[in-house]
Design a protein around this motif. Structure first.
Motif, PDB file in Angstrom:
ATOM      1  N   LEU A 111      40.748  38.049  29.919  1.00  0.00           N
ATOM      2  CA  LEU A 111      39.533  37.641  29.224  1.00  0.00           C
ATOM      3  C   LEU A 111      38.271  38.143  29.913  1.00  0.00           C
ATOM      4  O   LEU A 111      37.225  38.311  29.276  1.00  0.00           O
ATOM      5  CB  LEU A 111      39.486  36.114  29.116  1.00  0.00           C
ATOM      6  CG  LEU A 111      40.529  35.484  28.182  1.00  0.00           C
ATOM      7  CD1 LEU A 111      40.410  33.965  28.221  1.00  0.00           C
ATOM      8  CD2 LEU A 111      40.357  35.986  26.755  1.00  0.00           C
ATOM      9  N   LEU A 112      38.365  38.398  31.224  1.00  0.00           N
ATOM     10  CA  LEU A 112      37.219  38.922  31.943  1.00  0.00           C
ATOM     11  C   LEU A 112      36.772  40.271  31.382  1.00  0.00           C
ATOM     12  O   LEU A 112      35.586  40.627  31.445  1.00  0.00           O
ATOM     13  CB  LEU A 112      37.560  39.066  33.431  1.00  0.00           C
ATOM     14  CG  LEU A 112      36.429  39.557  34.354  1.00  0.00           C
ATOM     15  CD1 LEU A 112      35.263  38.585  34.315  1.00  0.00           C
ATOM     16  CD2 LEU A 112      36.949  39.744  35.780  1.00  0.00           C
ATOM     17  N   ILE A 113      37.734  41.002  30.820  1.00  0.00           N
ATOM     18  CA  ILE A 113      37.421  42.324  30.248  1.00  0.00           C
ATOM     19  C   ILE A 113      36.411  42.187  29.110  1.00  0.00           C
ATOM     20  O   ILE A 113      35.618  43.098  28.859  1.00  0.00           O
ATOM     21  CB  ILE A 113      38.707  43.005  29.735  1.00  0.00           C
ATOM     22  CG1 ILE A 113      39.666  43.269  30.888  1.00  0.00           C
ATOM     23  CG2 ILE A 113      38.387  44.306  29.009  1.00  0.00           C
ATOM     24  CD1 ILE A 113      39.144  44.245  31.913  1.00  0.00           C
ATOM     25  N   LEU A 114      36.429  41.046  28.417  1.00  0.00           N
ATOM     26  CA  LEU A 114      35.498  40.849  27.304  1.00  0.00           C
ATOM     27  C   LEU A 114      34.058  40.995  27.770  1.00  0.00           C
ATOM     28  O   LEU A 114      33.251  41.703  27.161  1.00  0.00           O
ATOM     29  CB  LEU A 114      35.707  39.467  26.679  1.00  0.00           C
ATOM     30  CG  LEU A 114      37.061  39.188  26.030  1.00  0.00           C
ATOM     31  CD1 LEU A 114      37.121  37.743  25.574  1.00  0.00           C
ATOM     32  CD2 LEU A 114      37.297  40.130  24.860  1.00  0.00           C
ATOM     33  N   VAL A 115      33.745  40.310  28.860  1.00  0.00           N
ATOM     34  CA  VAL A 115      32.380  40.343  29.381  1.00  0.00           C
ATOM     35  C   VAL A 115      32.060  41.720  29.949  1.00  0.00           C
ATOM     36  O   VAL A 115      30.974  42.274  29.709  1.00  0.00           O
ATOM     37  CB  VAL A 115      32.194  39.263  30.468  1.00  0.00           C
ATOM     38  CG1 VAL A 115      30.772  39.316  31.025  1.00  0.00           C
ATOM     39  CG2 VAL A 115      32.493  37.888  29.904  1.00  0.00           C
ATOM     40  N   GLN A 116      32.997  42.280  30.693  1.00  0.00           N
ATOM     41  CA  GLN A 116      32.768  43.582  31.318  1.00  0.00           C
ATOM     42  C   GLN A 116      32.529  44.663  30.270  1.00  0.00           C
ATOM     43  O   GLN A 116      31.618  45.488  30.399  1.00  0.00           O
ATOM     44  CB  GLN A 116      33.950  43.957  32.209  1.00  0.00           C
ATOM     45  CG  GLN A 116      34.095  43.070  33.437  1.00  0.00           C
ATOM     46  CD  GLN A 116      35.327  43.409  34.246  1.00  0.00           C
ATOM     47  OE1 GLN A 116      36.270  44.036  33.738  1.00  0.00           O
ATOM     48  NE2 GLN A 116      35.339  42.993  35.500  1.00  0.00           N
ATOM     49  N   ARG A 117      33.351  44.660  29.229  1.00  0.00           N
ATOM     50  CA  ARG A 117      33.217  45.693  28.196  1.00  0.00           C
ATOM     51  C   ARG A 117      31.917  45.533  27.411  1.00  0.00           C
ATOM     52  O   ARG A 117      31.250  46.508  27.084  1.00  0.00           O
ATOM     53  CB  ARG A 117      34.411  45.635  27.240  1.00  0.00           C
ATOM     54  CG  ARG A 117      34.364  46.689  26.143  1.00  0.00           C
ATOM     55  CD  ARG A 117      34.421  48.087  26.724  1.00  0.00           C
ATOM     56  NE  ARG A 117      34.318  49.100  25.680  1.00  0.00           N
ATOM     57  CZ  ARG A 117      34.450  50.399  25.880  1.00  0.00           C
ATOM     58  NH1 ARG A 117      34.712  50.846  27.097  1.00  0.00           N
ATOM     59  NH2 ARG A 117      34.339  51.255  24.890  1.00  0.00           N
ATOM     60  N   ALA A 118      31.562  44.283  27.096  1.00  0.00           N
ATOM     61  CA  ALA A 118      30.308  44.050  26.368  1.00  0.00           C
ATOM     62  C   ALA A 118      29.120  44.573  27.173  1.00  0.00           C
ATOM     63  O   ALA A 118      28.191  45.176  26.619  1.00  0.00           O
ATOM     64  CB  ALA A 118      30.143  42.561  26.064  1.00  0.00           C
ATOM     65  N   PHE A 119      29.163  44.358  28.489  1.00  0.00           N
ATOM     66  CA  PHE A 119      28.065  44.818  29.339  1.00  0.00           C
ATOM     67  C   PHE A 119      28.035  46.338  29.434  1.00  0.00           C
ATOM     68  O   PHE A 119      26.975  46.960  29.274  1.00  0.00           O
ATOM     69  CB  PHE A 119      28.197  44.214  30.738  1.00  0.00           C
ATOM     70  CG  PHE A 119      27.152  44.727  31.704  1.00  0.00           C
ATOM     71  CD1 PHE A 119      25.856  44.244  31.667  1.00  0.00           C
ATOM     72  CD2 PHE A 119      27.469  45.721  32.621  1.00  0.00           C
ATOM     73  CE1 PHE A 119      24.884  44.737  32.538  1.00  0.00           C
ATOM     74  CE2 PHE A 119      26.512  46.210  33.502  1.00  0.00           C
ATOM     75  CZ  PHE A 119      25.220  45.724  33.461  1.00  0.00           C
ATOM     76  N   THR A 120      29.187  46.949  29.676  1.00  0.00           N
ATOM     77  CA  THR A 120      29.219  48.410  29.830  1.00  0.00           C
ATOM     78  C   THR A 120      28.855  49.134  28.533  1.00  0.00           C
ATOM     79  O   THR A 120      28.405  50.273  28.569  1.00  0.00           O
ATOM     80  CB  THR A 120      30.602  48.886  30.314  1.00  0.00           C
ATOM     81  OG1 THR A 120      31.615  48.420  29.393  1.00  0.00           O
ATOM     82  CG2 THR A 120      30.908  48.357  31.702  1.00  0.00           C
ATOM     83  N   SER A 121      29.042  48.466  27.399  1.00  0.00           N
ATOM     84  CA  SER A 121      28.698  49.094  26.116  1.00  0.00           C
ATOM     85  C   SER A 121      27.201  49.345  25.986  1.00  0.00           C
ATOM     86  O   SER A 121      26.777  50.269  25.280  1.00  0.00           O
ATOM     87  CB  SER A 121      29.177  48.217  24.950  1.00  0.00           C
ATOM     88  OG  SER A 121      30.576  48.125  24.922  1.00  0.00           O
TER      89      SER A 121
END
Length: 420
Positions: free
Chosen positions: A39-49
């Motif tokens: 689930l941590l990937i959700l935040v990381q991906r949203a930020f990197t986008s």
């Protein structure tokens, strides 16, 4: 996971959930249900986008357009446009198109163009005896030029999503924008002649010169932006910052229309618009990550290749798909999700990514003036004080002309690639 992703997204849309939130919730539901991705990937991906230097151009261009909108530039552009086309039958309608073309080269936003120009010219047209629905429809369709003629926020988003040169996309959008504007002018003229709408007296050379002088500082902005980019003076992102400084100086020190109160309102509205766009990009990037992990892009590529390897057939199918998508989804979200999937297919069929980017943006721009979620329709209907369904009915002939323009842009690459 793909079926859950799309199924939950559809449910959220039907419930009226804002598109950015719907994309995020659908992605989170798919990840949580399968457990394949932390689930941590959700935040990381949203930020990197949104962690992208080129995307910094979005808030700057939004703010520059807002400053020019409140800085008294609309009236000056309308005055100048009226000296050029006001003497034709349906002159005020043609003024709306010409002014929208000028303003589009400043704002980068379809909604801002519709609101700024329509807010002045729709009441003026109604006062002159124009049908309310006709007046509203002109402003709605003219507003779409805001995302085609550079600078354009959707073109920036496409460039970031696909790695395509934003500068090339800006240059490529000029001729298609002019083509659409000219075709709308012709249609407005013939409808006005048929309905007997009035015209003003032909402006003298002095009146045209005075109108040009009053608007020249606004007209210089796109010259500075594109000239600076292609002269190697600054990048598109830096050009956006220059545009903000230029708009601020013109509005505060030259036209003296921007007071501290007006400035705060412009900053607030620009911040809201930027936050909406960036939220959509962030969650659409997360949505796209899941699509990529599921192999959806490769499946889509295989589907189109098996269906037909003919570029003409491919473009016809893509145009149909994007028109439908544009009717139901916000432009930036559509680009973030679909561009990385469809652009490789287009390239494999020999279609230049810059050309395909213009095709995609023009397609999605049609959705801004078509129900059920066309933002330009809502703005124009509110200004004209008409029902949405009646305004949509008045748009039929405009829509036919825009479809013809879309086909010309799709199948005549020189319209986009001539200056590249």
């Amino acid at each position: 996971m793909a079926s859950l992703l799309f199924g939950s997204l559809l449910v959220f849309f039907l419930l009226g959930v804002p598109i950015a939130i719907a994309l995020g919730l659908a992605s989170a539901a798919a990840v949580w249900w399968t457990g394949d991705i932390p689930l941590l990937i959700l935040v990381q991906r949203a930020f990197t986008s949104i962690d992208s230097f080129p995307l910094m151009a979005v808030p700057f261009f939004v703010l520059a357009g807002k400053l020019m909108e409140v800085g008294g530039i609309s009236e000056r552009l309308i005055r100048f446009a009226n000296t050029l086309t006001g003497h034709f039958k349906g002159g005020l309608g043609m003024v709306a198109v010409v002014t929208a073309m000028f303003f589009s080269a400043i704002s980068g936003s379809s909604a801002a163009t519709t609101a700024a120009i329509g807010g002045i010219l729709i009441p003026a047209m109604i006062k002159k005896g124009y049908d309310r629905n006709f007046a509203g429809s002109i402003s709605a369709v003219s507003g779409e030029l805001g995302v085609i003629i550079p600078p354009s926020v959707p073109l920036i988003v496409f460039g970031v999503a696909t790695g395509t040169s934003i500068g090339d996309l800006f240059i490529a959008g000029i001729l298609p924008g002019v083509l659409i504007a000219v075709s709308l002018l012709i249609l407005v003229y013939f409808i006005a002649v048929r309905r007997g709408y009035p015209s003003d007296e032909k402006a003298t050379f002095k009146e045209r010169w005075d109108g040009f002088k009053s608007a020249v500082l606004a007209l210089l902005m796109p010259v500075i932006i594109l000239g600076g980019i292609y002269g190697g003076i600054f990048t598109p992102t830096e050009a956006a910052a220059v545009a903000v400084v230029y708009a601020f100086i013109i509005g505060v020190f030259v036209y003296r229309k921007i007071t501290p109160k007006v400035l705060m309102k412009a900053l607030s509205e620009a911040a809201i618009t930027t936050s909406i766009v960036m939220s959509i990009i962030a969650f659409a990037g997360l949505f796209g990550l899941i699509l990529s992990r599921e192999g959806i892009p490769a499946q889509v590529t295989d589907f189109f290749v098996e269906l037909s390897s003919n570029p003409i057939v491919f473009l016809l199918l893509i145009n149909l798909l994007l028109i439908i998508v544009g009717m139901f989804m916000e432009t930036s979200a559509s680009i973030i999700i679909l561009a990385p999937i469809l652009t490789p297919v287009a390239i494999s069929m020999g279609i230049d990514p810059v050309h395909f980017g213009i095709i995609m943006v023009v397609n999605l721009a049609l959705g801004m003036c078509t129900p059920p979620v066309g933002v330009n329709l809502f703005i124009a209907a509110q200004i004209a004080n008409v029902k949405l369904e009646k305004l949509a009915k008045a748009l039929i002939w405009f829509f036919v002309v825009l479809i013809i323009d879309l086909l010309l842009i799709s199948f005549i690459p020189q319209l986009t690639m001539l200056f590249l």
